[in-house]
Design a protein around this motif. Sequence first.
Motif, mmCIF file in Angstrom:
data_model
loop_
_atom_site.group_PDB
_atom_site.id
_atom_site.type_symbol
_atom_site.label_atom_id
_atom_site.label_comp_id
_atom_site.label_asym_id
_atom_site.label_seq_id
_atom_site.Cartn_x
_atom_site.Cartn_y
_atom_site.Cartn_z
ATOM 1 N N ASP A 3 0.831 -1.221 0.000
ATOM 2 C CA ASP A 3 0.000 0.000 0.000
ATOM 3 C C ASP A 3 0.853 1.253 0.000
ATOM 4 O O ASP A 3 0.598 2.196 -0.747
ATOM 5 C CB ASP A 3 -0.868 0.048 1.279
ATOM 6 C CG ASP A 3 -2.139 -0.748 1.106
ATOM 7 O OD1 ASP A 3 -2.370 -1.263 -0.001
ATOM 8 O OD2 ASP A 3 -2.889 -0.860 2.100
ATOM 9 N N ILE A 4 1.853 1.275 0.889
ATOM 10 C CA ILE A 4 2.722 2.463 0.992
ATOM 11 C C ILE A 4 3.399 2.707 -0.363
ATOM 12 O O ILE A 4 3.482 3.834 -0.849
ATOM 13 C CB ILE A 4 3.764 2.283 2.133
ATOM 14 C CG1 ILE A 4 3.055 2.318 3.494
ATOM 15 C CG2 ILE A 4 4.867 3.330 2.057
ATOM 16 C CD1 ILE A 4 3.946 2.054 4.704
ATOM 17 N N ARG B 274 -0.850 12.734 -8.388
ATOM 18 C CA ARG B 274 -1.800 13.795 -7.991
ATOM 19 C C ARG B 274 -1.071 15.120 -7.763
ATOM 20 O O ARG B 274 -1.509 16.184 -8.178
ATOM 21 C CB ARG B 274 -2.515 13.391 -6.698
ATOM 22 C CG ARG B 274 -3.856 12.759 -6.998
ATOM 23 C CD ARG B 274 -4.722 12.707 -5.769
ATOM 24 N NE ARG B 274 -4.218 11.691 -4.853
ATOM 25 C CZ ARG B 274 -4.297 11.762 -3.532
ATOM 26 N NH1 ARG B 274 -4.810 12.818 -2.938
ATOM 27 N NH2 ARG B 274 -3.843 10.789 -2.777
ATOM 28 N N MET B 275 0.096 15.029 -7.102
ATOM 29 C CA MET B 275 0.896 16.226 -6.828
ATOM 30 C C MET B 275 1.295 16.888 -8.146
ATOM 31 O O MET B 275 1.216 18.108 -8.310
ATOM 32 C CB MET B 275 2.150 15.781 -6.060
ATOM 33 C CG MET B 275 2.937 16.898 -5.449
ATOM 34 S SD MET B 275 4.470 16.291 -4.685
ATOM 35 C CE MET B 275 3.930 14.897 -3.733
ATOM 36 N N THR C 276 1.732 19.839 -2.941
ATOM 37 C CA THR C 276 1.519 18.553 -2.268
ATOM 38 C C THR C 276 0.406 17.802 -2.997
ATOM 39 O O THR C 276 -0.252 18.365 -3.881
ATOM 40 C CB THR C 276 1.063 18.743 -0.800
ATOM 41 O OG1 THR C 276 -0.322 19.107 -0.815
ATOM 42 C CG2 THR C 276 1.856 19.822 -0.073
ATOM 43 N N GLU C 277 0.164 16.571 -2.542
ATOM 44 C CA GLU C 277 -0.934 15.799 -3.149
ATOM 45 C C GLU C 277 -2.288 16.391 -2.764
ATOM 46 O O GLU C 277 -3.307 16.051 -3.356
ATOM 47 C CB GLU C 277 -0.828 14.316 -2.750
ATOM 48 C CG GLU C 277 -1.138 13.974 -1.297
ATOM 49 C CD GLU C 277 0.083 14.108 -0.385
ATOM 50 O OE1 GLU C 277 0.936 14.990 -0.617
ATOM 51 O OE2 GLU C 277 0.181 13.333 0.597
ATOM 52 N N ILE D 48 3.278 6.304 -5.486
ATOM 53 C CA ILE D 48 3.200 6.606 -6.928
ATOM 54 C C ILE D 48 1.930 7.408 -7.209
ATOM 55 O O ILE D 48 1.966 8.447 -7.882
ATOM 56 C CB ILE D 48 3.216 5.296 -7.759
ATOM 57 C CG1 ILE D 48 4.524 4.534 -7.518
ATOM 58 C CG2 ILE D 48 3.018 5.601 -9.252
ATOM 59 C CD1 ILE D 48 4.615 3.184 -8.195
ATOM 60 N N GLU D 49 0.841 6.952 -6.626
ATOM 61 C CA GLU D 49 -0.447 7.590 -6.895
ATOM 62 C C GLU D 49 -0.451 9.052 -6.409
ATOM 63 O O GLU D 49 -0.883 9.958 -7.113
ATOM 64 C CB GLU D 49 -1.539 6.746 -6.210
ATOM 65 C CG GLU D 49 -2.948 7.039 -6.631
ATOM 66 C CD GLU D 49 -3.610 8.015 -5.684
ATOM 67 O OE1 GLU D 49 -4.383 8.850 -6.163
ATOM 68 O OE2 GLU D 49 -3.350 7.958 -4.452
#
Length: 355
Positions: A132-133, A143-144, A332-333, A138-139
Motif C-alpha cells: 500500500d505504501i 496527484r501532486m 503537495t498531493e 506513486i499515486e
Amino acid sequence: MLNYHIKPEPDQQRLLLLDQRLLPGQEQYFVCRNADDVVQAIREMVVRGAPAIGVTAAWGCWLAALRLEMDGLDKSRYWEPLLNEALQKIAQARPTAVNLAWAVNRMREAWVDLGAPDLASLVKAWQAVAEDIHADDIELNIRMGGHGAALLEDGDTVMTHCNAGSLATAGYGTALGVIYAAVEAGKKIKVIANETRPWLQGARLTAFELQKAGIEVKVACDNACAILMQRGLVQKVITGADRIAANGDAANKIGTHGVAVLARHFGIPFYMAAPFSTFDFNCASGKDIPIEERAPEEVTQFRGQQIAPQGVPAWNFSFDVTPAALVTAFVTEHGIFKPPYFRSLKKLRERAGQL
Ligand code: MRU
C-alpha cells in the motif's frame, strides 16, 4: 515512468534495489535479504531520496519479520524484541528525511492494530501494508504533479536541484513529477539539472531519468546558478524536500538554500514539491531538523581518487534548510499551499485529515 528501482520479490524472500550509486553507467541491483542489508542500502546511498527511502524502509520492516520467521523464531516470543531492534535500526539509517521514520511508524501502527499477532500473520499483514505504501506513493506523486503542473508555463526552463524524480520516490517523482505532468499536459518545458555535489544526483540521476522520458535537460555546475538566473535562462525553480517544519522551513539537499536565495534575488518563483509524509509538525522550525553530516572523504575524494591535499578536512553537510520566507509555494498531493504558512499549513493538515 521509471518504476523498476524498488522491486520486492516476496516469492524469493528478497527486495531488489537498483543501485543508484552506479547510474547512469550501469543498471545493477543490490539484493536485500534482511534488515541489515536494507540499512546498508539506505546509509550507503544505493537508494536515496526521501519518499524512496520511506518505501524501502517499509519493505525493510517486512523483510526483517520474514527473516525471523525463516530463522524459525516464530515458536518463541524472542522475535518481538529482535524485530523492534531491527525497526529501530531501519528508522535511524539516515536522520534528515522524515519519511523514513514515518514509514516505520506506519508499520508499527499496523502491528499494534493486529493486537498480539503470531509472526506469520504479521509478515502477511506487513507485506500488504508495504504494498500500500509503495502504490500510494506513486499515486500521490501523480496527484501532486497534476496540482503543480498549473504553476509551469509553456516554454519555461525550470531549474531543479538534486534528484526529486522517479528514482527518489516509488515512481513519477515530486519536483520532477510536476515537470512530467506539465509535459503530459502539452507544455514544452526544458530543465536545468544542477549537478549537486558531492553525490551528483542532478548530473547522474535527474539527467538520466529526464533523458529517458524525452525531456530536454541540460546539466549545470552548482556554482553556475547565479549566471544562469542573471541571464534570464531560468523561469522557475522546483525542488523536492526531505523534511518540512511546521512553519514551512524546509530541509533539502545541500545547496538548495543558496538556490532559493538567488531565486529571490532575481525574482524567480521557487517551489518545493513534497508529499504530506514529508511535513513534520513536531518540528516547530528548521532549527529542529536534524542535518545529516556524511564522511569528509565524499568531498575530498572523487571515485576513490584524492582531490584535496591529504590530511585537509572537509565540511560535508548533506542537507540545508531553506527558510519558509523564500518558498513561493509548496506543492503537495492535497493541493498548492502559499504563504502565510502558519495558516495554509493548518489547512493542509485539515485536508490530510490530521486535524
Ligand atoms: O541525499 P539524498 O540523495 O537522499 O537527498 C535527496 C534530496 O535531497 C531530494 O531532493 C529529496 O529527498 C526530495 S526527493 C523526492
